[in-house]
Design a protein around this motif. Structure first.
Motif, PDB file in Angstrom:
ATOM      1  N   ILE A   1      40.116 215.190  24.264  1.00 36.87           N
ATOM      2  CA  ILE A   1      40.381 214.932  25.729  1.00 36.87           C
ATOM      3  C   ILE A   1      41.756 214.972  26.052  1.00 36.87           C
ATOM      4  O   ILE A   1      42.099 215.656  27.220  1.00 36.87           O
ATOM      5  N   SER A   2      42.577 214.549  25.257  1.00 35.26           N
ATOM      6  CA  SER A   2      43.986 214.778  25.759  1.00 35.26           C
ATOM      7  C   SER A   2      45.005 214.627  24.483  1.00 35.26           C
ATOM      8  O   SER A   2      44.440 213.828  23.460  1.00 35.26           O
ATOM      9  N   VAL A   3      46.165 215.012  24.473  1.00 39.65           N
ATOM     10  CA  VAL A   3      47.185 215.066  23.421  1.00 39.65           C
ATOM     11  C   VAL A   3      48.529 214.625  24.363  1.00 39.65           C
ATOM     12  O   VAL A   3      48.839 215.265  25.231  1.00 39.65           O
ATOM     13  N   ALA A   4      48.957 213.385  23.985  1.00 36.85           N
ATOM     14  CA  ALA A   4      50.214 212.928  24.664  1.00 36.85           C
ATOM     15  C   ALA A   4      51.306 213.262  23.790  1.00 36.85           C
ATOM     16  O   ALA A   4      51.237 212.854  22.436  1.00 36.85           O
ATOM     17  N   TYR A   5      52.379 213.824  24.330  1.00 38.24           N
ATOM     18  CA  TYR A   5      53.667 214.033  23.356  1.00 38.24           C
ATOM     19  C   TYR A   5      54.767 213.047  23.683  1.00 38.24           C
ATOM     20  O   TYR A   5      55.046 213.421  24.865  1.00 38.24           O
ATOM     21  N   PHE A   6      55.189 212.518  22.776  1.00 39.21           N
ATOM     22  CA  PHE A   6      56.398 211.596  23.195  1.00 39.21           C
ATOM     23  C   PHE A   6      57.807 211.988  22.523  1.00 39.21           C
ATOM     24  O   PHE A   6      57.494 212.616  21.343  1.00 39.21           O
ATOM     25  N   ASP A   7      58.715 211.931  23.289  1.00 42.00           N
ATOM     26  CA  ASP A   7      59.971 212.383  22.798  1.00 42.00           C
ATOM     27  C   ASP A   7      60.676 211.395  21.608  1.00 42.00           C
ATOM     28  O   ASP A   7      59.983 210.478  21.479  1.00 42.00           O
ATOM     29  N   GLU A   8      61.603 211.909  21.231  1.00 43.15           N
ATOM     30  CA  GLU A   8      62.278 211.125  20.110  1.00 43.15           C
ATOM     31  C   GLU A   8      62.762 209.652  20.473  1.00 43.15           C
ATOM     32  O   GLU A   8      62.648 208.592  19.726  1.00 43.15           O
ATOM     33  N   ASP A   9      62.886 209.237  21.841  1.00 43.12           N
ATOM     34  CA  ASP A   9      62.818 208.104  22.299  1.00 43.12           C
ATOM     35  C   ASP A   9      61.625 207.439  22.680  1.00 43.12           C
ATOM     36  O   ASP A   9      61.541 206.165  23.267  1.00 43.12           O
ATOM     37  N   MET A  10      60.595 207.945  22.102  1.00 48.69           N
ATOM     38  CA  MET A  10      59.202 207.332  22.346  1.00 48.69           C
ATOM     39  C   MET A  10      58.820 207.410  23.821  1.00 48.69           C
ATOM     40  O   MET A  10      57.929 206.443  24.022  1.00 48.69           O
ATOM     41  N   LEU A  11      59.383 208.100  24.547  1.00 48.24           N
ATOM     42  CA  LEU A  11      59.006 208.118  26.106  1.00 48.24           C
ATOM     43  C   LEU A  11      58.252 209.217  26.243  1.00 48.24           C
ATOM     44  O   LEU A  11      58.264 210.389  25.464  1.00 48.24           O
ATOM     45  N   LEU A  12      56.993 209.337  27.087  1.00 47.49           N
ATOM     46  CA  LEU A  12      56.005 210.468  27.103  1.00 47.49           C
ATOM     47  C   LEU A  12      56.860 211.354  27.880  1.00 47.49           C
ATOM     48  O   LEU A  12      57.404 211.373  28.887  1.00 47.49           O
ATOM     49  N   ALA A  13      56.653 212.785  27.298  1.00 44.28           N
ATOM     50  CA  ALA A  13      57.192 214.065  27.502  1.00 44.28           C
ATOM     51  C   ALA A  13      56.313 214.622  28.350  1.00 44.28           C
ATOM     52  O   ALA A  13      56.636 215.304  29.462  1.00 44.28           O
ATOM     53  N   ARG A  14      55.037 214.935  27.907  1.00 52.03           N
ATOM     54  CA  ARG A  14      53.913 215.744  28.499  1.00 52.03           C
ATOM     55  C   ARG A  14      52.661 215.393  27.838  1.00 52.03           C
ATOM     56  O   ARG A  14      52.387 214.925  26.864  1.00 52.03           O
ATOM     57  N   THR A  15      51.707 215.719  28.643  1.00 56.07           N
ATOM     58  CA  THR A  15      50.290 215.362  28.538  1.00 56.07           C
ATOM     59  C   THR A  15      49.604 216.736  28.351  1.00 56.07           C
ATOM     60  O   THR A  15      49.472 217.471  29.512  1.00 56.07           O
ATOM     61  N   MET A  16      48.707 216.998  27.472  1.00 58.93           N
ATOM     62  CA  MET A  16      47.677 218.119  27.707  1.00 58.93           C
ATOM     63  C   MET A  16      46.505 217.514  27.653  1.00 58.93           C
ATOM     64  O   MET A  16      45.888 216.661  27.012  1.00 58.93           O
ATOM     65  N   PHE A  17      45.915 217.852  28.762  1.00 56.71           N
ATOM     66  CA  PHE A  17      44.327 217.601  28.981  1.00 56.71           C
ATOM     67  C   PHE A  17      43.419 218.850  28.724  1.00 56.71           C
ATOM     68  O   PHE A  17      43.631 219.872  29.068  1.00 56.71           O
ATOM     69  N   PHE A  18      42.185 218.298  28.242  1.00 57.44           N
ATOM     70  CA  PHE A  18      41.185 219.424  27.742  1.00 57.44           C
ATOM     71  C   PHE A  18      40.098 219.068  28.624  1.00 57.44           C
ATOM     72  O   PHE A  18      39.404 217.770  28.819  1.00 57.44           O
ATOM     73  N   GLU A  19      39.451 219.833  29.470  1.00 64.07           N
ATOM     74  CA  GLU A  19      38.717 219.674  30.594  1.00 64.07           C
ATOM     75  C   GLU A  19      37.591 220.599  30.691  1.00 64.07           C
ATOM     76  O   GLU A  19      37.735 221.761  30.136  1.00 64.07           O
ATOM     77  N   ASP A  20      36.547 220.435  31.511  1.00 58.60           N
ATOM     78  CA  ASP A  20      35.491 221.427  31.863  1.00 58.60           C
ATOM     79  C   ASP A  20      34.568 222.008  30.303  1.00 58.60           C
ATOM     80  O   ASP A  20      34.575 223.062  30.195  1.00 58.60           O
ATOM     81  N   VAL A  21      33.943 221.111  29.651  1.00 58.02           N
ATOM     82  CA  VAL A  21      33.322 221.240  28.705  1.00 58.02           C
ATOM     83  C   VAL A  21      32.014 222.106  29.031  1.00 58.02           C
ATOM     84  O   VAL A  21      31.381 221.767  29.789  1.00 58.02           O
ATOM     85  N   GLY A  22      31.859 223.297  28.355  1.00 61.30           N
ATOM     86  CA  GLY A  22      30.653 224.149  28.694  1.00 61.30           C
ATOM     87  C   GLY A  22      30.767 225.034  27.538  1.00 61.30           C
ATOM     88  O   GLY A  22      31.341 225.225  26.414  1.00 61.30           O
ATOM     89  N   SER A  23      29.627 226.054  27.813  1.00 61.17           N
ATOM     90  CA  SER A  23      29.445 226.938  26.567  1.00 61.17           C
ATOM     91  C   SER A  23      30.526 228.015  26.728  1.00 61.17           C
ATOM     92  O   SER A  23      31.215 228.790  27.639  1.00 61.17           O
ATOM     93  N   LEU A  24      31.142 228.367  25.506  1.00 62.50           N
ATOM     94  CA  LEU A  24      32.213 229.455  25.413  1.00 62.50           C
ATOM     95  C   LEU A  24      32.139 229.931  23.866  1.00 62.50           C
ATOM     96  O   LEU A  24      32.256 229.069  22.738  1.00 62.50           O
ATOM     97  N   GLY A  25      31.847 231.251  23.959  1.00 65.33           N
ATOM     98  CA  GLY A  25      31.686 231.962  22.707  1.00 65.33           C
ATOM     99  C   GLY A  25      30.468 231.206  21.761  1.00 65.33           C
ATOM    100  O   GLY A  25      30.560 231.270  20.441  1.00 65.33           O
TER     101      GLY A  25
END
Lengths: 409, 252
Positions: free
Chosen positions: B180-204
């Motif tokens: 659903i999501s992957v959150a990336y924290f920097d070396e100071d353990m502060l959230l730097a960016r988040t990747m969201f996975f959405e729109d589940v459906g048929s693919l391949g």
């Protein structure tokens, strides 16, 4: 009249032991000459460095959009830069308009990150870097579109020379991939570490094309060679700097500014130490002189000479020695300074290409006259000479006439 | 899927997904991570996707074709917009080359440019090449998820793994085992960016998230969206697809 009544006996006293006086005056003169020379050389080094920094490309004053320097984003461009530009021209100040963008340069299988300068070649003529090329030429009306002049190290890194076509790859302002072939028409001589490593200078028209820059201007650099200071330029330009921040070279390059101040501070300190050493020579001479004349002072006192008079006479004797030495030394030192102004020391044979705080350094080390420093040194020297003579002068003043007359020294 | 290689994750995600699903025989962390790490190893994919980059200064859409093989190889070729059509990126192991058709030159991206943006997006060149495996390069542990319907895993990279992140936190749907999501924290353990996975459906032929959004924490109004148009698993790819020669040619 009063004073000459003190000076003449003091002078006579000094002449009583000419050799000793000569040696002491010589020591003071030598110290003073050395101080003047060293001061002028250090001043010359600092001034040369400042000239290098300001005249090469930085200018005495620069204007940027607020926040650009702390976070140099392509999108943080100046508004109304043309107003400031026109004001500078009216005030007889040379001005250069610059845009900057990051990008990748590639030639053959080599590639390197670059800071791309979009410049108006005509305007850069006032700045030394545009004439400081190791090979080829700077941009001009004659160079065809798509010409680039590279910093020395980045050219070396890319192994690109005059006539080579290099690729520039950038992210344009609309997010698209900007890429173009540029022909190398010149390679700069060493300018400064950052510049040598990363600069790629192209015309503002090419910059517009590659970056889709929308006429964004990131920097105006101002220079006046008529002796106007950076602070003067700021006060002249400030009324026109709407939406722009003006900064002097001192604010832009604190290390150089600090070094300037540090060198001056150091010279004052060195002056103090040297003057103190010369002063001890005077103490010694005066101690000896007083010691030799104890019986004489006893007679003078017995005849009604006041302690104050003896104190003043002795002090003036010391001051006279210091003064003569200081003036002689100052003259000799200034003569040496003039010599080094016209015959700069060539450091290139010793150090080759030199850079100081990341700025390419002029290998010719010229002295620069520093009247304020000479004056300060002279004052310090005289004050010290007098200060250290207080002890022998007090001794003379406090003598008990009867004991003194019986003194067998 | 991989922790650091967001870009490779984009390409290989769909090979990884079934792995997560298959690993769903309990909440055994090692099994889950193992399957994530291993599943797309020899797999290949080919697809077309669109990337939308939204920044304060511009919004742009790029359509590209992408091919990948295993962890190490991928080739991306821009189809739209026309100005940039044909611009291609080849990634083999830790190296990236860009091919620029209008000047007919291939450029190798130097190490100093790894932190620079890839094609104007919020992905960096580094995201394309970074190789890491949860099992080898991270210490992972269960973490309380933000939603009881999810599983949470927090992974801290080993100091010698050469990773730029201080911590990576995954959230996976409990039922589908899809991320659903992957959150990336920097070396100071502060959230730097988040990747969201959405729109589940048929693919391949599989049920998978069809849209991924990368949102930088310091610019919440900005994002890079990648949407899959089509995807084929294990297509037959020519042996020299991932070569400089093929990078310069127009077709796959």
């Amino acid at each position: 009249m009063m004073l000459s009544g003190h000076i003449v006996p003091a002078w006579r006293n000094l002449l009583r032991n000419r050799r000793r006086t000569l040696v002491t005056v010589g020591a003071v003169a030598f110290t003073m000459a050395l101080l003047v020379l060293v001061g002028a050389l250090s001043e010359g080094m600092v001034q040369g460095l400042i000239r290098n920094v300001t005249e090469t490309s930085m200018g005495l004053v620069q204007a940027h959009a607020p926040g650009y320097l702390s976070d140099p984003s392509f999108y943080t461009a100046m508004e109304h830069s043309e107003v400031l530009e026109a004001a500078a021209k009216d005030a007889g100040i040379s001005v250069a308009r610059r845009s900057f963008g990051g990008g990748l340069l590639a030639y053959g299988d080599k590639s390197a990150g670059a800071r791309i300068w979009g410049v108006v070649p005509e305007m850069e003529k006032a700045f030394r870097f545009s004439g400081s090329l190791a090979e080829g030429t700077f941009l001009s009306a004659k160079t065809p579109p798509g010409s680039v002049v590279l910093g020395r190290k980045i050219a070396h890194l890319l192994k690109a020379g005059i006539g080579d076509d290099i690729v520039v790859l950038v992210q344009a302002s609309d997010g698209s991939v900007g890429n173009e072939l540029l022909r190398v028409v010149g390679v700069f001589a060493p300018i400064g570490d950052d510049f040598d490593r990363s600069a790629a200078v192209i015309s503002s028209a090419d910059f517009e094309h590659v970056f889709v820059s929308g006429g964004r201007v990131h920097e105006l650099a101002f220079l006046a060679r008529d002796g106007r200071s950076a602070e003067t330029l700021v006060s002249e330009l400030e009324p026109f700097a709407e939406g722009a921040v003006l900064r002097t070279w001192r604010q832009l390059m604190p290390p150089i500014s600090d070094m300037d101040l540090m060198m001056r501070g150091m010279m004052v300190f060195v002056g103090l130490v040297f003057s103190l050493a010369a002063g001890f020579g005077i103490v010694n001479t005066m101690m000896m002189a007083v010691h030799e004349r104890v019986r004489e002072y006893g007679v003078l006192k017995a005849l009604g000479c006041t302690p104050l008079r003896l104190f003043v006479d002795t002090s003036i004797e010391a001051l006279l020695m210091g003064g003569v030495g200081t003036v002689l030394g100052g003259l000799v030192g200034q003569g040496l300074v003039v010599w080094f102004i016209y015959h700069p020391i060539d450091l290139s044979r010793i150090v080759g290409d030199m850079s100081l705080v990341g700025v390419a350094f002029d290998p010719l080390w010229r002295a620069a006259s520093a009247p304020d420093l000479i004056f300060l040194n002279a004052v310090v020297m005289l004050v010290l000479c007098w200060g250290v003579s207080i002890l022998p002068a007090l001794r003379a003043a406090r003598l008990n006439p009867v004991e003194a007359m019986n003194h067998d020294g | 899927m991989r922790a650091g290689g967001i870009f490779a994750a984009v390409l290989a995600l769909l090979m990884a997904m079934p792995g997560i699903v298959q690993a769903g025989n309990g909440d055994d962390l090692t099994a889950l991570l193992d399957s994530i790490d291993d599943l797309y190893r020899s797999d290949a994919s080919a697809g077309r996707m669109s990337m939308t980059v939204v920044t304060k200064h511009f919004t742009r859409q790029v359509v590209f074709d992408a091919w990948s093989e295993g962890r190490d190889k991928s080739l991306i070729r821009i189809v739209m917009p026309l100005k940039e059509a044909g611009i291609s990126t080849l990634k083999v192991e830790r190296d990236i080359w860009n091919y620029l058709p209008n000047v007919d030159r291939t450029i190798k991206i130097p190490a100093t440019m790894m932190a620079a943006s890839w094609m104007g997006s919020h992905f960096t060149n580094d995201d394309l090449v970074r190789e890491s495996r949860y099992q080898e390069d991270y210490d992972c542990a269960w973490e309380t998820p933000s939603d009881p319907a999810r599983l949470g895993v927090a992974c801290i990279p080993h100091s010698d793994a050469g990773l730029v992140w201080g911590k990576v936190v995954l959230e996976v749907a409990k039922d589908t085992r899809l991320p659903i999501s992957v959150a990336y924290f920097d070396e100071d353990m502060l959230l730097a960016r988040t990747m969201f996975f959405e729109d589940v459906g048929s693919l391949g032929g599989r049920a998978l998230p069809r849209r991924m959004r990368l949102v930088p924490e310091d610019k919440p109004d900005e994002e890079t969206r990648i949407e899959y148009g089509q995807l084929t698993f294990n297509p037959s790819l020519s042996a020299d697809l991932f070569s400089l020669r093929s990078l310069r040619s127009r077709g796959p």
